[in-house]
Motif scaffolding. Structure first.
Motif, PDB file in Angstrom:
ATOM      1  N   SER A 203       0.828  -1.209   0.000  1.00 31.37           N
ATOM      2  CA  SER A 203       0.000   0.000   0.000  1.00 31.37           C
ATOM      3  C   SER A 203       0.864   1.262   0.000  1.00 31.37           C
ATOM      4  CB  SER A 203      -0.956   0.002   1.204  1.00 31.37           C
ATOM      5  OG  SER A 203      -0.271   0.286   2.411  1.00 31.37           O
ATOM      6  N   HIS A 206       2.068   1.943  -3.553  1.00 26.86           N
ATOM      7  CA  HIS A 206       0.982   2.518  -4.349  1.00 26.86           C
ATOM      8  C   HIS A 206       0.655   3.943  -3.913  1.00 26.86           C
ATOM      9  CE1 HIS A 206      -0.572  -1.761  -5.493  1.00 26.86           C
ATOM     10  NE2 HIS A 206       0.395  -1.348  -6.276  1.00 26.86           N
ATOM     11  N   ASP A 207       0.608   4.178  -2.588  1.00 25.80           N
ATOM     12  CA  ASP A 207       0.266   5.509  -2.088  1.00 25.80           C
ATOM     13  C   ASP A 207       1.266   6.557  -2.556  1.00 25.80           C
ATOM     14  OD1 ASP A 207      -1.941   4.569  -0.811  1.00 25.80           O
ATOM     15  OD2 ASP A 207      -1.116   4.662   1.221  1.00 25.80           O
ATOM     16  N   VAL A 209       2.993   6.633  -5.235  1.00 25.56           N
ATOM     17  CA  VAL A 209       2.734   6.964  -6.642  1.00 25.56           C
ATOM     18  C   VAL A 209       1.538   7.903  -6.741  1.00 25.56           C
ATOM     19  CG1 VAL A 209       2.039   6.044  -8.890  1.00 25.56           C
ATOM     20  CG2 VAL A 209       3.751   4.831  -7.520  1.00 25.56           C
ATOM     21  N   ILE A 210       0.480   7.572  -6.015  1.00 22.59           N
ATOM     22  CA  ILE A 210      -0.748   8.372  -6.063  1.00 22.59           C
ATOM     23  C   ILE A 210      -0.510   9.786  -5.539  1.00 22.59           C
ATOM     24  CG2 ILE A 210      -3.079   8.583  -5.099  1.00 22.59           C
ATOM     25  CD1 ILE A 210      -3.127   5.470  -5.051  1.00 22.59           C
ATOM     26  N   ASN A 223       8.720   5.161  -5.990  1.00 21.38           N
ATOM     27  CA  ASN A 223       8.413   5.712  -7.309  1.00 21.38           C
ATOM     28  C   ASN A 223       9.494   6.676  -7.781  1.00 21.38           C
ATOM     29  OD1 ASN A 223       7.129   7.127  -5.000  1.00 21.38           O
ATOM     30  ND2 ASN A 223       6.697   8.701  -6.513  1.00 21.38           N
ATOM     31  N   ASN A 228       7.435   5.272 -11.535  1.00 21.91           N
ATOM     32  CA  ASN A 228       6.070   4.962 -11.126  1.00 21.91           C
ATOM     33  C   ASN A 228       5.666   3.546 -11.522  1.00 21.91           C
ATOM     34  OD1 ASN A 228       5.597   7.432  -9.929  1.00 21.91           O
ATOM     35  ND2 ASN A 228       4.585   8.314 -11.710  1.00 21.91           N
ATOM     36  N   VAL A 232       4.423   0.597  -8.909  1.00 26.20           N
ATOM     37  CA  VAL A 232       3.078   0.008  -8.962  1.00 26.20           C
ATOM     38  C   VAL A 232       3.159  -1.505  -9.154  1.00 26.20           C
ATOM     39  CG1 VAL A 232       0.955  -0.123 -10.312  1.00 26.20           C
ATOM     40  CG2 VAL A 232       1.951   2.106  -9.783  1.00 26.20           C
ATOM     41  N   GLY A 235       4.292  -3.221  -5.974  1.00 25.25           N
ATOM     42  CA  GLY A 235       3.195  -3.305  -5.015  1.00 25.25           C
ATOM     43  C   GLY A 235       2.220  -4.411  -5.370  1.00 25.25           C
ATOM     44  N   ASP A 236       1.898  -4.523  -6.655  1.00 19.18           N
ATOM     45  CA  ASP A 236       1.008  -5.599  -7.112  1.00 19.18           C
ATOM     46  C   ASP A 236       1.619  -6.962  -6.823  1.00 19.18           C
ATOM     47  OD1 ASP A 236      -0.675  -3.641  -8.032  1.00 19.18           O
ATOM     48  OD2 ASP A 236      -0.111  -3.858 -10.151  1.00 19.18           O
ATOM     49  N   VAL A 266      -8.093  -0.097  -0.842  1.00 18.04           N
ATOM     50  CA  VAL A 266      -8.471   0.549  -2.100  1.00 18.04           C
ATOM     51  C   VAL A 266      -9.696   1.437  -1.896  1.00 18.04           C
ATOM     52  CG1 VAL A 266      -9.182   0.169  -4.487  1.00 18.04           C
ATOM     53  CG2 VAL A 266      -7.483  -1.339  -3.439  1.00 18.04           C
ATOM     54  N   GLU A 269      -8.708   4.588  -0.238  1.00 17.04           N
ATOM     55  CA  GLU A 269      -7.999   5.490  -1.145  1.00 17.04           C
ATOM     56  C   GLU A 269      -8.980   6.224  -2.047  1.00 17.04           C
ATOM     57  OE1 GLU A 269      -4.925   7.575  -1.960  1.00 17.04           O
ATOM     58  OE2 GLU A 269      -4.566   5.769  -0.768  1.00 17.04           O
TER      59      GLU A 269
END
Length: 486
Positions: A203, A206-207, A209-210, A223, A228, A232, A235-236, A266, A269
């Motif tokens: 998480s 991902h966070d 990147v966001i 990232n 990026n 991602v 994280g996946d 998710v 987010e």
């Protein structure tokens, strides 16, 4: 509701006092008891080599020290770059609060007599040679496998020739060492702690990147260091490997709990993207880096029920009701993003211990209240800590357009903040005006009181457990969250 929370929190402060600073030759410095509690708690999951405890905090250090190494074995990608990105955040010094909670809670649950932990059959693969389970009837492990064994044949899971030098696919997970009889924490509970940290770290990748973050844990974010796309994908990959480990726990209830935490992250987010119930954005659009993007309308081919959290205050709705709705939105988002993983992993630890429903429920509520307290303090620190102390950019929430507890408390007294919140502090001077309002309305102090109430609730939940060194460590850790500086 909020007034009652604040009054109860003030009462709690009057009954419990903790040092907040200490004197030095150069002046007064704040005490970060959270850091002290973490260091002490990490000593609470593994006995020393002599088999006796030298102090109350000597139960889990071995497991916490080897946490990153154990997780690296679980990641197991044959691609060197993917391995590098996936393990990047585990190299830095993190708080590791979530696995520590699982391990300390597991140790606390061990103090419940085994005959009172018969809700599920504890697998023989779990108990191994632990004398505390000597009276437990012999049972066959679920599916006849240990936590390390695959359910499907490896040739199907990996689809590789084991003699190939470079394997671009997932490798088998390394074996989990058995615990000794003194420790008592079940192997599945230890694996649970590792899984929880993998989910949390995914998480974070991902966070960052966001949120367009450039730092994490005192060094460049994933990232920023790798791109990026790689962050991602890493994280996946972590979530995928965590899912494999979850399945091998072979407990449907625990699988359900941990799987929903991934969905909760998710959902939280997405709630944060909307920010609050008050928004000036049209219902058919989303904010894309400052620009409104019209979203495709449903075709009707797939039934889609819309659950819209946004509330545009209709005429006649008073200011207080509007602010309370914003707080409810904020707390629900906070639960999904932070407390869900803590609460459901705490519940999972209790389920795996075989404890009865009342204990399981209190363990869940403990994780929920602790998680809310933790994130509320985090939101408070965004207004009070420097970048160096915080380990990531501070004062970032307003820049991201986020209305957290400090500014919501200020909004109670300053109705004009509603317009700024609605436009996510996007106009010139919005951020400066909002920060000034937080200071003048003591938004940080009121946020601290709210955190203290959740801290008190978490302590009450722990009282269902027998007294033990591990429970004392959990209480110490819970109290210390209020004084942490990062």
């Amino acid at each position: 509701m909020l007034k009652g929370q604040l009054l109860r929190a003030v009462s709690f402060l009057g009954k419990h006092s903790y040092p907040s600073s200490y004197s030095t030759a150069s002046g007064t410095k704040p005490v970060d008891s959270f850091k002290t509690a973490m260091e002490a708690g990490e000593k609470l999951v593994q006995p020393n080599q002599q088999g006796s405890f030298q102090d109350p905090f000597s139960i889990v250090s071995y497991e916490m020290t080897n946490l990153a190494k154990s997780i690296a074995n679980l990641i197991g990608s044959g691609h060197p770059t993917l391995n590098r990105v996936s393990s990047y955040y585990f190299e830095a010094e993190g708080k590791n609060v979530r696995p520590l909670l699982v391990l300390l809670l597991s140790k606390s649950l061990l103090k419940i007599p085994v005959e009172q932990r018969d809700r599920i059959t504890i697998d023989t693969y779990d108990v191994t040679e632990q004398p505390s389970y000597s009276g437990t009837p012999t049972a066959t492990s679920l599916a006849g496998k240990s936590v390390d064994d695959s359910i499907s044949p490896l040739r199907i899971l990996h689809g590789i020739n084991p003699k190939v030098i470079l394997d671009p696919l997932s490798k088998p997970m390394d074996a989990l060492p058995q615990f000794d009889s003194v420790n008592g924490i079940l192997p599945k509970q230890r694996r649970l702690a590792e899984i929880v940290e993998m989910i949390h770290t995914a998480s974070l990748l991902h966070d960052d990147v966001i949120d367009l973050s450039d730092s994490r844990r005192g060094r460049p974010s994933g990232n920023y260091a790798f791109t990026n796309k790689m962050a991602v994908l890493a994280g996946d990959f972590l979530l995928g490997r965590a899912s494999v480990a979850i399945a091998r726990l072979r407990n449907p209830e625990v699988i359900e709990l941990l799987s929903t935490t991934i969905a909760n992250l998710v959902e939280g987010e997405f709630m944060q993207l909307k920010n609050t119930v008050v928004s000036n954005e049209p219902l058919d659009s989303i904010n894309n880096d400052g620009e409104l993007k019209v979203v495709p309308q449903p075709s009707g081919k797939v039934p889609t029920e819309m659950h819209e959290y946004r509330v545009t205050p209709p005429p006649g709705i008073d200011h207080k009701t509007n602010v309370e709705a914003a707080f409810e939105y904020y707390l629900h988002k906070t639960y999904l993003k932070t407390a869900a993983l803590m609460s459901k992993s705490s519940r999972a630890a209790a389920v795996l211990s075989g404890s009865h429903d009342d204990v399981i429920e209190n363990c869940y509520q403990f994780g929920r209240n602790l998680g809310l307290c933790f994130q509320i303090v985090d939101d408070m620190l965004d207004y009070t800590s420097s970048d160096a102390a915080f380990g990531k950019p501070s004062q970032a929430d307003l820049k991201l357009g986020l209305a957290t507890a400090p500014v919501l408390f200020a909004w109670m007294e300053r109705p004009e903040l509603g317009a700024m919140i609605g436009r996510k502090f996007s106009e010139p001077n919005d951020i400066e005006l909002a920060r000034k309002a937080v200071i003048e309305c003591d938004g940080v102090g009121k946020t601290r009181l709210m955190a203290q109430e959740y801290c008190q609730k978490a302590l009450e939940n722990l009282r269902v457990l027998p007294e033990s060194d591990a429970r004392s460590a959990l209480e110490f850790l819970t109290n210390s969250i209020l004084t942490r500086s990062k």
